[in-house]
Design a protein around this motif. Structure first.
Motif, PDB file in Angstrom:
ATOM      1  N   ASN A 203       0.756  -1.173  -0.092  1.00 16.84           N
ATOM      2  CA  ASN A 203       0.085  -0.094  -0.286  1.00 16.84           C
ATOM      3  C   ASN A 203       0.731   1.128   0.040  1.00 16.84           C
ATOM      4  O   ASN A 203       0.349   2.328  -0.509  1.00 16.84           O
ATOM      5  CB  ASN A 203      -0.960  -0.134   1.111  1.00 16.84           C
ATOM      6  CG  ASN A 203      -1.996  -1.183   1.192  1.00 16.84           C
ATOM      7  OD1 ASN A 203      -1.465  -2.288   1.817  1.00 16.84           O
ATOM      8  ND2 ASN A 203      -3.130  -1.216   0.735  1.00 16.84           N
ATOM      9  N   SER A 204       1.991   1.151   0.654  1.00 23.29           N
ATOM     10  CA  SER A 204       2.903   2.406   0.617  1.00 23.29           C
ATOM     11  C   SER A 204       4.323   1.775   0.848  1.00 23.29           C
ATOM     12  O   SER A 204       4.434   0.767   1.113  1.00 23.29           O
ATOM     13  CB  SER A 204       2.532   3.486   1.723  1.00 23.29           C
ATOM     14  OG  SER A 204       2.758   2.942   2.958  1.00 23.29           O
ATOM     15  N   GLU A 205       5.187   2.783   0.764  1.00 19.06           N
ATOM     16  CA  GLU A 205       6.594   2.273   1.294  1.00 19.06           C
ATOM     17  C   GLU A 205       6.628   1.904   2.689  1.00 19.06           C
ATOM     18  O   GLU A 205       7.475   1.120   3.156  1.00 19.06           O
ATOM     19  CB  GLU A 205       7.462   3.837   1.269  1.00 19.06           C
ATOM     20  CG  GLU A 205       7.727   4.480  -0.052  1.00 19.06           C
ATOM     21  CD  GLU A 205       8.907   3.379  -0.865  1.00 19.06           C
ATOM     22  OE1 GLU A 205       9.426   2.497  -0.360  1.00 19.06           O
ATOM     23  OE2 GLU A 205       8.892   3.973  -1.933  1.00 19.06           O
ATOM     24  N   SER A 206       5.695   2.374   3.544  1.00 20.56           N
ATOM     25  CA  SER A 206       5.838   1.815   5.103  1.00 20.56           C
ATOM     26  C   SER A 206       4.637   0.762   5.483  1.00 20.56           C
ATOM     27  O   SER A 206       4.455   0.451   6.488  1.00 20.56           O
ATOM     28  CB  SER A 206       5.684   3.032   6.109  1.00 20.56           C
ATOM     29  OG  SER A 206       4.546   3.680   5.800  1.00 20.56           O
ATOM     30  N   GLU A 207       3.657   0.625   4.489  1.00 21.48           N
ATOM     31  CA  GLU A 207       2.591  -0.147   4.945  1.00 21.48           C
ATOM     32  C   GLU A 207       2.113  -1.377   3.999  1.00 21.48           C
ATOM     33  O   GLU A 207       2.158  -1.028   2.689  1.00 21.48           O
ATOM     34  CB  GLU A 207       0.974   0.610   5.098  1.00 21.48           C
ATOM     35  CG  GLU A 207      -0.015  -0.087   5.623  1.00 21.48           C
ATOM     36  CD  GLU A 207      -1.167   0.618   6.019  1.00 21.48           C
ATOM     37  OE1 GLU A 207      -2.382   0.535   5.220  1.00 21.48           O
ATOM     38  OE2 GLU A 207      -0.950   1.533   6.869  1.00 21.48           O
ATOM     39  N   ARG A 208       1.870  -2.758   4.425  1.00 20.98           N
ATOM     40  CA  ARG A 208       1.389  -3.704   3.742  1.00 20.98           C
ATOM     41  C   ARG A 208       0.337  -4.338   4.325  1.00 20.98           C
ATOM     42  O   ARG A 208       0.158  -4.308   5.512  1.00 20.98           O
ATOM     43  CB  ARG A 208       2.646  -4.714   3.427  1.00 20.98           C
ATOM     44  CG  ARG A 208       3.941  -4.083   2.868  1.00 20.98           C
ATOM     45  CD  ARG A 208       4.960  -4.948   2.511  1.00 20.98           C
ATOM     46  NE  ARG A 208       6.049  -4.325   1.823  1.00 20.98           N
ATOM     47  CZ  ARG A 208       6.668  -4.764   0.948  1.00 20.98           C
ATOM     48  NH1 ARG A 208       6.487  -5.915   0.413  1.00 20.98           N
ATOM     49  NH2 ARG A 208       7.588  -4.080   0.314  1.00 20.98           N
ATOM     50  N   ARG A 209      -0.611  -4.961   3.523  1.00 23.87           N
ATOM     51  CA  ARG A 209      -1.806  -5.627   4.216  1.00 23.87           C
ATOM     52  C   ARG A 209      -2.288  -7.048   3.669  1.00 23.87           C
ATOM     53  O   ARG A 209      -1.806  -7.288   2.539  1.00 23.87           O
ATOM     54  CB  ARG A 209      -3.220  -4.502   3.753  1.00 23.87           C
ATOM     55  CG  ARG A 209      -2.971  -3.277   4.092  1.00 23.87           C
ATOM     56  CD  ARG A 209      -4.247  -2.377   3.689  1.00 23.87           C
ATOM     57  NE  ARG A 209      -4.136  -1.060   4.267  1.00 23.87           N
ATOM     58  CZ  ARG A 209      -5.147  -0.198   3.810  1.00 23.87           C
ATOM     59  NH1 ARG A 209      -6.036  -0.427   3.136  1.00 23.87           N
ATOM     60  NH2 ARG A 209      -4.774   1.063   4.490  1.00 23.87           N
ATOM     61  N   ILE A 210      -2.875  -7.488   4.506  1.00 27.11           N
ATOM     62  CA  ILE A 210      -3.496  -8.819   4.158  1.00 27.11           C
ATOM     63  C   ILE A 210      -4.858  -8.418   4.042  1.00 27.11           C
ATOM     64  O   ILE A 210      -5.617  -8.184   5.060  1.00 27.11           O
ATOM     65  CB  ILE A 210      -3.345  -9.932   5.131  1.00 27.11           C
ATOM     66  CG1 ILE A 210      -1.808 -10.005   5.434  1.00 27.11           C
ATOM     67  CG2 ILE A 210      -4.129 -11.175   4.723  1.00 27.11           C
ATOM     68  CD1 ILE A 210      -0.798 -10.522   4.245  1.00 27.11           C
ATOM     69  N   LEU A 211      -5.531  -8.464   2.907  1.00 27.31           N
ATOM     70  CA  LEU A 211      -6.755  -8.236   2.505  1.00 27.31           C
ATOM     71  C   LEU A 211      -8.045  -9.298   2.207  1.00 27.31           C
ATOM     72  O   LEU A 211      -7.658  -9.990   1.527  1.00 27.31           O
ATOM     73  CB  LEU A 211      -6.840  -6.896   1.308  1.00 27.31           C
ATOM     74  CG  LEU A 211      -8.265  -6.315   0.984  1.00 27.31           C
ATOM     75  CD1 LEU A 211      -8.652  -5.092   1.780  1.00 27.31           C
ATOM     76  CD2 LEU A 211      -8.008  -5.943  -0.461  1.00 27.31           C
ATOM     77  N   PHE A 212      -9.249  -9.012   2.727  1.00 25.34           N
ATOM     78  CA  PHE A 212     -10.170 -10.063   2.461  1.00 25.34           C
ATOM     79  C   PHE A 212     -11.409  -9.163   2.213  1.00 25.34           C
ATOM     80  O   PHE A 212     -11.789  -8.522   3.314  1.00 25.34           O
ATOM     81  CB  PHE A 212     -10.334 -11.015   3.663  1.00 25.34           C
ATOM     82  CG  PHE A 212     -11.332 -12.053   3.349  1.00 25.34           C
ATOM     83  CD1 PHE A 212     -11.620 -12.632   2.479  1.00 25.34           C
ATOM     84  CD2 PHE A 212     -12.238 -12.146   4.469  1.00 25.34           C
ATOM     85  CE1 PHE A 212     -12.883 -13.478   2.442  1.00 25.34           C
ATOM     86  CE2 PHE A 212     -13.462 -13.038   4.678  1.00 25.34           C
ATOM     87  CZ  PHE A 212     -13.448 -13.710   3.302  1.00 25.34           C
ATOM     88  N   SER A 213     -12.174  -9.224   1.244  1.00 22.17           N
ATOM     89  CA  SER A 213     -13.379  -8.539   1.000  1.00 22.17           C
ATOM     90  C   SER A 213     -14.373  -9.490   0.393  1.00 22.17           C
ATOM     91  O   SER A 213     -14.025 -10.318  -0.252  1.00 22.17           O
ATOM     92  CB  SER A 213     -13.141  -7.512  -0.147  1.00 22.17           C
ATOM     93  OG  SER A 213     -12.126  -6.498   0.571  1.00 22.17           O
ATOM     94  N   VAL A 214     -15.566  -9.135   0.797  1.00 17.34           N
ATOM     95  CA  VAL A 214     -16.737  -9.917   0.189  1.00 17.34           C
ATOM     96  C   VAL A 214     -17.890  -9.102  -0.171  1.00 17.34           C
ATOM     97  O   VAL A 214     -18.133  -7.976   0.312  1.00 17.34           O
ATOM     98  CB  VAL A 214     -17.418 -10.742   1.569  1.00 17.34           C
ATOM     99  CG1 VAL A 214     -18.729 -11.546   0.956  1.00 17.34           C
ATOM    100  CG2 VAL A 214     -16.434 -11.965   2.037  1.00 17.34           C
ATOM    101  N   TRP A 215     -18.152  -9.456  -1.712  1.00 17.26           N
ATOM    102  CA  TRP A 215     -19.224  -8.345  -1.977  1.00 17.26           C
ATOM    103  C   TRP A 215     -20.849  -8.461  -1.662  1.00 17.26           C
ATOM    104  O   TRP A 215     -20.981  -9.851  -1.370  1.00 17.26           O
ATOM    105  CB  TRP A 215     -19.255  -8.624  -3.616  1.00 17.26           C
ATOM    106  CG  TRP A 215     -17.925  -8.223  -4.505  1.00 17.26           C
ATOM    107  CD1 TRP A 215     -17.672  -7.169  -4.552  1.00 17.26           C
ATOM    108  CD2 TRP A 215     -17.151  -8.936  -5.243  1.00 17.26           C
ATOM    109  NE1 TRP A 215     -16.552  -6.825  -5.488  1.00 17.26           N
ATOM    110  CE2 TRP A 215     -16.369  -7.990  -5.743  1.00 17.26           C
ATOM    111  CE3 TRP A 215     -17.028 -10.417  -5.829  1.00 17.26           C
ATOM    112  CZ2 TRP A 215     -15.310  -8.386  -6.702  1.00 17.26           C
ATOM    113  CZ3 TRP A 215     -16.001 -10.864  -6.449  1.00 17.26           C
ATOM    114  CH2 TRP A 215     -15.256  -9.969  -6.906  1.00 17.26           C
ATOM    115  N   SER A 216     -21.434  -7.678  -1.583  1.00 13.81           N
ATOM    116  CA  SER A 216     -22.731  -7.654  -1.412  1.00 13.81           C
ATOM    117  C   SER A 216     -23.653  -8.303  -2.682  1.00 13.81           C
ATOM    118  O   SER A 216     -22.978  -8.165  -3.740  1.00 13.81           O
ATOM    119  CB  SER A 216     -23.204  -6.145  -1.122  1.00 13.81           C
ATOM    120  OG  SER A 216     -24.927  -6.172  -1.234  1.00 13.81           O
ATOM    121  N   PRO A 217     -24.782  -8.787  -2.379  1.00 13.69           N
ATOM    122  CA  PRO A 217     -25.296  -9.400  -3.581  1.00 13.69           C
ATOM    123  C   PRO A 217     -26.034  -8.266  -4.424  1.00 13.69           C
ATOM    124  O   PRO A 217     -26.560  -8.474  -5.628  1.00 13.69           O
ATOM    125  CB  PRO A 217     -26.580 -10.332  -2.931  1.00 13.69           C
ATOM    126  CG  PRO A 217     -26.596  -9.822  -1.516  1.00 13.69           C
ATOM    127  CD  PRO A 217     -25.334  -9.265  -1.100  1.00 13.69           C
TER     128      PRO A 217
END
Length: 401
Positions: A203-217
């Motif tokens: 995400n940036s020079e200083s931040e990284r993420r583990i991302l989990f997203s679920v879509w709405s119907p």
């Protein structure tokens, strides 16, 4: 003869040759407001047919006398272009392209004729190629295409072919972004499915993420428009997981863990999905860092309404979500996939097939690749303007065990 006009607003990027320098403004109108001699503006286009091309530079605003160094490293071309206030279309001479491939043209302001009080370097609007018999031999991001997605570069995908698609309850994948391939804007998506996606980002020079997203119907890009009965509901989350709503590419529930994952390490992802007896399904995500622990870190569980489903449509992708970083290559390996059905039986992953997005299918960008390495697994590569490979949409990759 055909004149080809390549717009800077769709096809250029800036780099800086010093630790700190002022940033130019790259918009759809071109490159503006630059006066720092440490800035290099690089424009990219693909030449499919070798030949001789006349090139010129179109500007809509020249505030002062200035000199730009124009270079094309791949063909050892150097030219000093001198602008004055009535030079809106300046010839840069002739280049000879001997081999097909991407051409990078660099523009750098020099100290010659420079007076910082008298304005910026010339606005860069278009590079013009002429004396070409074949307009279709030149590929670049057109003004009719999205500059945002064109500058981001192509997204590439692998869809997994399972020996059975029936009631898959768990899916495992191992993800390794090699050293030096983890540019800002990278999303190495490990496990995508029909209702969401799960992976790791820079995400940036200083931040990284583990991302989990679920879509709405409910189909909308505006999360505020989702009705209560269509809302994805959080069931539970890990101790340090951040919870948000998301929009713009569909809408739904987002969860992420800020985590300093490292290039060159193989991280493990686990996704669990199953229907309830009450008209919804629950999807849960887990992440493992083998350098820290043999236990999975729980990210989150989401309840998706109006859904009676296990895991389906399993796939991975590699994308760049930062349009200012589309000139940097990315690569990721996916290995040791495993599926388990609702009875606890392991289901074999037989192969993966390759696809890409509109940026590639409409031939705006040709810097995409995918395949299989029997040591490291399936791989995806994109961005950075590397030369076209032979991979085709729909190619099937099989790992040798």
């Amino acid at each position: 003869m055909t004149e080809i006009k390549i717009p800077f607003g769709w096809n250029s990027y800036q780099t800086c040759s010093a630790q700190k320098c002022s940033q130019p403004y790259i918009s759809e109108q071109g490159v503006s407001y630059w006066q720092d001699t440490n800035i290099i503006i690089s424009l990219f286009f693909y030449v499919a047919v070798a030949g001789v091309y006349d090139i010129s530079l179109l500007s809509t605003e020249v505030q002062r006398q200035a000199e730009l160094q124009v270079s094309i490293p791949s063909i050892s071309y150097n030219y000093f272009a001198k602008f004055n206030t009535d030079s809106l279309n300046l010839s840069l001479g002739t280049i000879q392209v001997k081999n097909s491939g991407y051409i990078q043209v660099n523009f750098k302001g020099t100290n010659s004729l420079v007076n910082k009080k008298s304005g910026y370097y010339p606005q860069l609007n278009s590079l013009i190629l002429s004396n070409s018999d074949n307009k279709s031999a030149i590929y670049y991001v057109k003004e009719s295409f999205s500059s945002h997605f064109g500058r981001r570069g192509p997204s590439v995908h692998l869809t997994y072919n399972l020996e059975s698609k029936y009631n898959i309850q768990q899916f495992f994948n191992e993800v390794n972004v090699p050293k030096y391939w983890d540019a800002i804007g990278t999303y190495a998506m490990a496990i995508g499915f029909d209702y969401g996606y799960f992976g790791m980002q820079v995400n940036s020079e200083s931040e990284r993420r583990i991302l989990f997203s679920v879509w709405s119907p409910q189909q909308t890009d505006d999360p505020s428009q989702i009705s209560k009965d269509n809302s994805v509901v959080l069931v539970s989350k890990g101790n340090n997981t951040v919870i948000n709503a998301f929009g713009n590419e569909g809408s739904g529930g987002q969860s992420y863990l800020v985590y300093p994952w490292v290039a060159g390490v193989s991280y493990q992802f686990k996704l669990v999905g199953q229907p309830s007896t009450e008209g919804y399904s629950v999807f849960s995500a887990y992440f493992k860092d083998p350098t820290k622990s043999q236990d999975y870190i729980f990210i989150a569980s989401w309840k998706r309404p109006k859904t009676q489903a296990y895991l389906s449509g399993l796939y991975s992708f590699l994308e760049n979500f930062n349009p200012e970083k589309g000139n940097i290559q990315r690569k990721v390996y996916y290995n040791n996939q495993k599926a388990i059905d609702y009875k606890g039986k392991e289901v074999k992953v037989k192969s993966a097939y390759f696809t890409y997005d509109e940026t590639a299918s409409k031939q705006q960008r040709l810097d995409y690749d995918g395949g299989v390495d029997n040591t490291n697994g399936y791989y995806l590569r994109n961005c950075g303007f590397f030369n076209k490979t032979n991979v085709q949409y729909g190619d099937i990759f099989v790992k040798n065990k």
